[in-house]
Write a protein that holds these residues in place. Sequence first.
Motif, PDB file in Angstrom:
ATOM      1  N   PRO A  83       0.810  -1.220   0.000  1.00 55.92           N
ATOM      2  CA  PRO A  83       0.000   0.000   0.000  1.00 55.92           C
ATOM      3  C   PRO A  83       0.848   1.277   0.000  1.00 55.92           C
ATOM      4  O   PRO A  83       1.948   1.296   0.549  1.00 55.92           O
ATOM      5  N   VAL A  84       0.305   2.308  -0.609  1.00 57.15           N
ATOM      6  CA  VAL A  84       0.802   3.674  -0.406  1.00 57.15           C
ATOM      7  C   VAL A  84      -0.462   4.474  -0.084  1.00 57.15           C
ATOM      8  O   VAL A  84      -1.331   4.628  -0.949  1.00 57.15           O
ATOM      9  N   MET A  85      -0.591   4.915   1.157  1.00 61.36           N
ATOM     10  CA  MET A  85      -1.812   5.593   1.571  1.00 61.36           C
ATOM     11  C   MET A  85      -1.550   7.078   1.758  1.00 61.36           C
ATOM     12  O   MET A  85      -0.446   7.469   2.163  1.00 61.36           O
ATOM     13  N   VAL A  86      -2.569   7.869   1.469  1.00 60.71           N
ATOM     14  CA  VAL A  86      -2.447   9.299   1.748  1.00 60.71           C
ATOM     15  C   VAL A  86      -3.589   9.742   2.649  1.00 60.71           C
ATOM     16  O   VAL A  86      -4.669   9.149   2.655  1.00 60.71           O
ATOM     17  N   SER A  87      -3.303  10.794   3.408  1.00 59.63           N
ATOM     18  CA  SER A  87      -4.300  11.460   4.232  1.00 59.63           C
ATOM     19  C   SER A  87      -4.603  12.776   3.515  1.00 59.63           C
ATOM     20  O   SER A  87      -3.688  13.527   3.173  1.00 59.63           O
ATOM     21  N   GLU A  88      -5.908  13.022   3.295  1.00 54.55           N
ATOM     22  CA  GLU A  88      -6.291  14.191   2.486  1.00 54.55           C
ATOM     23  C   GLU A  88      -7.367  14.988   3.202  1.00 54.55           C
ATOM     24  O   GLU A  88      -8.270  14.411   3.799  1.00 54.55           O
ATOM     25  N   ARG A  89      -7.233  16.315   3.148  1.00 54.57           N
ATOM     26  CA  ARG A  89      -8.297  17.195   3.674  1.00 54.57           C
ATOM     27  C   ARG A  89      -8.587  18.259   2.629  1.00 54.57           C
ATOM     28  O   ARG A  89      -7.669  18.950   2.195  1.00 54.57           O
ATOM     29  N   ASP A  90      -9.844  18.378   2.244  1.00 58.11           N
ATOM     30  CA  ASP A  90     -10.261  19.379   1.249  1.00 58.11           C
ATOM     31  C   ASP A  90      -9.390  19.347  -0.010  1.00 58.11           C
ATOM     32  O   ASP A  90      -8.983  20.392  -0.526  1.00 58.11           O
ATOM     33  N   GLY A  91      -9.060  18.138  -0.446  1.00 57.29           N
ATOM     34  CA  GLY A  91      -8.290  18.000  -1.672  1.00 57.29           C
ATOM     35  C   GLY A  91      -6.790  18.168  -1.494  1.00 57.29           C
ATOM     36  O   GLY A  91      -6.029  18.005  -2.452  1.00 57.29           O
ATOM     37  N   ASP A  92      -6.348  18.515  -0.270  1.00 57.84           N
ATOM     38  CA  ASP A  92      -4.906  18.665  -0.030  1.00 57.84           C
ATOM     39  C   ASP A  92      -4.347  17.399   0.614  1.00 57.84           C
ATOM     40  O   ASP A  92      -4.904  16.913   1.606  1.00 57.84           O
ATOM     41  N   VAL A  93      -3.235  16.919   0.082  1.00 54.28           N
ATOM     42  CA  VAL A  93      -2.566  15.761   0.684  1.00 54.28           C
ATOM     43  C   VAL A  93      -1.768  16.263   1.893  1.00 54.28           C
ATOM     44  O   VAL A  93      -0.913  17.130   1.774  1.00 54.28           O
ATOM     45  N   LEU A  94      -2.105  15.696   3.076  1.00 53.98           N
ATOM     46  CA  LEU A  94      -1.454  16.114   4.328  1.00 53.98           C
ATOM     47  C   LEU A  94      -0.262  15.233   4.658  1.00 53.98           C
ATOM     48  O   LEU A  94       0.623  15.635   5.422  1.00 53.98           O
ATOM     49  N   GLY A  95      -0.285  14.017   4.138  1.00 55.06           N
ATOM     50  CA  GLY A  95       0.805  13.099   4.452  1.00 55.06           C
ATOM     51  C   GLY A  95       0.605  11.768   3.760  1.00 55.06           C
ATOM     52  O   GLY A  95      -0.430  11.544   3.120  1.00 55.06           O
ATOM     53  N   TYR A  96       1.608  10.917   3.892  1.00 56.46           N
ATOM     54  CA  TYR A  96       1.534   9.606   3.252  1.00 56.46           C
ATOM     55  C   TYR A  96       2.202   8.566   4.140  1.00 56.46           C
ATOM     56  O   TYR A  96       3.018   8.899   5.014  1.00 56.46           O
ATOM     57  N   ALA A  97       1.829   7.320   3.916  1.00 57.44           N
ATOM     58  CA  ALA A  97       2.462   6.208   4.640  1.00 57.44           C
ATOM     59  C   ALA A  97       2.443   4.992   3.727  1.00 57.44           C
ATOM     60  O   ALA A  97       1.524   4.811   2.920  1.00 57.44           O
ATOM     61  N   SER A  98       3.460   4.169   3.873  1.00 55.87           N
ATOM     62  CA  SER A  98       3.579   3.000   3.000  1.00 55.87           C
ATOM     63  C   SER A  98       4.418   1.951   3.699  1.00 55.87           C
ATOM     64  O   SER A  98       5.149   2.261   4.645  1.00 55.87           O
ATOM     65  N   TYR A  99       4.271   0.708   3.268  1.00 59.32           N
ATOM     66  CA  TYR A  99       5.281  -0.270   3.659  1.00 59.32           C
ATOM     67  C   TYR A  99       5.729  -1.055   2.451  1.00 59.32           C
ATOM     68  O   TYR A  99       5.036  -1.114   1.426  1.00 59.32           O
ATOM     69  N   GLY A 100       6.913  -1.649   2.597  1.00 59.99           N
ATOM     70  CA  GLY A 100       7.496  -2.416   1.509  1.00 59.99           C
ATOM     71  C   GLY A 100       8.393  -3.484   2.105  1.00 59.99           C
ATOM     72  O   GLY A 100       8.386  -3.713   3.320  1.00 59.99           O
ATOM     73  N   PRO A 101       9.174  -4.137   1.268  1.00 57.33           N
ATOM     74  CA  PRO A 101       9.968  -5.265   1.739  1.00 57.33           C
ATOM     75  C   PRO A 101      10.970  -4.865   2.821  1.00 57.33           C
ATOM     76  O   PRO A 101      11.497  -3.752   2.813  1.00 57.33           O
ATOM     77  N   PHE A 102      11.207  -5.798   3.735  1.00 58.01           N
ATOM     78  CA  PHE A 102      12.268  -5.632   4.722  1.00 58.01           C
ATOM     79  C   PHE A 102      13.430  -6.513   4.289  1.00 58.01           C
ATOM     80  O   PHE A 102      13.320  -7.737   4.254  1.00 58.01           O
ATOM     81  N   ARG A 103      14.511  -5.943   3.870  1.00 60.63           N
ATOM     82  CA  ARG A 103      15.758  -6.614   3.499  1.00 60.63           C
ATOM     83  C   ARG A 103      15.679  -7.473   2.243  1.00 60.63           C
ATOM     84  O   ARG A 103      16.680  -7.999   1.803  1.00 60.63           O
ATOM     85  N   GLY A 104      14.484  -7.685   1.675  1.00 57.59           N
ATOM     86  CA  GLY A 104      14.386  -8.264   0.329  1.00 57.59           C
ATOM     87  C   GLY A 104      14.479  -9.773   0.196  1.00 57.59           C
ATOM     88  O   GLY A 104      14.142 -10.302  -0.854  1.00 57.59           O
ATOM     89  N   LEU A 105      14.915 -10.488   1.216  1.00 53.19           N
ATOM     90  CA  LEU A 105      15.052 -11.944   1.076  1.00 53.19           C
ATOM     91  C   LEU A 105      13.733 -12.637   1.424  1.00 53.19           C
ATOM     92  O   LEU A 105      12.964 -12.147   2.257  1.00 53.19           O
ATOM     93  N   ASP A 106      13.489 -13.818   0.805  1.00 54.67           N
ATOM     94  CA  ASP A 106      12.173 -14.457   0.971  1.00 54.67           C
ATOM     95  C   ASP A 106      11.876 -14.847   2.415  1.00 54.67           C
ATOM     96  O   ASP A 106      10.713 -14.868   2.837  1.00 54.67           O
ATOM     97  N   GLY A 107      12.897 -15.120   3.177  1.00 56.38           N
ATOM     98  CA  GLY A 107      12.678 -15.469   4.580  1.00 56.38           C
ATOM     99  C   GLY A 107      12.057 -14.342   5.401  1.00 56.38           C
ATOM    100  O   GLY A 107      11.510 -14.579   6.472  1.00 56.38           O
ATOM    101  N   TYR A 108      12.144 -13.121   4.874  1.00 53.95           N
ATOM    102  CA  TYR A 108      11.578 -11.958   5.572  1.00 53.95           C
ATOM    103  C   TYR A 108      10.192 -11.588   5.035  1.00 53.95           C
ATOM    104  O   TYR A 108       9.706 -10.491   5.281  1.00 53.95           O
ATOM    105  N   ARG A 109       9.546 -12.523   4.274  1.00 56.23           N
ATOM    106  CA  ARG A 109       8.360 -12.097   3.527  1.00 56.23           C
ATOM    107  C   ARG A 109       7.185 -11.681   4.401  1.00 56.23           C
ATOM    108  O   ARG A 109       6.279 -10.988   3.930  1.00 56.23           O
ATOM    109  N   LEU A 110       7.143 -12.092   5.665  1.00 55.80           N
ATOM    110  CA  LEU A 110       6.040 -11.673   6.540  1.00 55.80           C
ATOM    111  C   LEU A 110       6.425 -10.454   7.396  1.00 55.80           C
ATOM    112  O   LEU A 110       5.717 -10.089   8.333  1.00 55.80           O
ATOM    113  N   THR A 111       7.550  -9.853   7.054  1.00 53.90           N
ATOM    114  CA  THR A 111       8.004  -8.626   7.729  1.00 53.90           C
ATOM    115  C   THR A 111       8.071  -7.504   6.700  1.00 53.90           C
ATOM    116  O   THR A 111       8.510  -7.725   5.570  1.00 53.90           O
ATOM    117  N   VAL A 112       7.598  -6.323   7.102  1.00 50.76           N
ATOM    118  CA  VAL A 112       7.680  -5.165   6.204  1.00 50.76           C
ATOM    119  C   VAL A 112       8.294  -3.984   6.947  1.00 50.76           C
ATOM    120  O   VAL A 112       8.237  -3.917   8.174  1.00 50.76           O
TER     121      VAL A 112
END
Length: 170
Positions: free
Chosen positions: A54-83
């Motif tokens: 996900p890449v999520m944004v917080s918006e008020r009256d059409g203005d983006v106030l901020g964003y949050a996201s998660y992605g891979p942690f360290r990239g190896l398959d053993g870490y697939r349930l960690t972000v």
Amino acid sequence: MMIILREAGAADAPAIAAIYAALIADTTITFRSAPTSTEDRAAWIAERQASGFPVMVSERDGDVLGYASYGPFRGLDGYRLTVEHTIALSPAARGQGLGRELMQALIARARSDGLHVMVGALSSDNAASRRMHAALGFTLAGTLPQTGQKFGRWLNLELWQLLLDGRERP
Ligand SMILES: CC(C)(COP(=O)(O)OP(=O)(O)OC[C@H]1O[C@@H](n2cnc3c(N)ncnc32)[C@H](O)[C@@H]1OP(=O)(O)O)[C@@H](O)C(=O)NCCC(=O)NCCS
């Protein structure tokens, strides 16, 4: 004035780039010094979403106030349930509980994705982020001293983690 939390689109790239660019230029919140751009952030949003993150944004009256996201942690398959997540608000939007709200939405998404651990890598300079993570139930797992450098001085990296189902799995 209602706050909307929603998935980002390519049209949010300029607002996300502006928030990130100021952190890069002026703070030790991010260890990055290389400038960003709208194109860079548009590619980041597209890449995250194409990988099912996900890449999520917080918006008020059409203005983006901020964003949050998660992605891979360290990239190896053993870490697939960690972000590893990232979050940032525009300066005027800080200190009103919006960061916590955006994080709660991100955590809910991580739980519904069946993930096990979220990791936040924080600069030890970042008092606001430390407070927010603690309030959300994250715990400080460790500090890596002098792992970064910016503005001619050493930076320490703190790793904060949240066990998404509240306990270690057998
Ligand atoms: C960190 C950030 C996301 C927190 O979101 P926020 O909406 O400002 O924070 P909240 O209003 O939800 O407050 C969370 C806690 O931090 C505290 N806090 C907020 N700003 C603070 C500051 N400047 N210094 C110390 N504590 C602060 C609040 O009092 C609150 O603590 P409490 O739960 O004990 O009352 C936001 O400040 C931000 O975008 N900062 C710049 C980017 C950044 O640091 N991103 C995180 C990188 S790891």
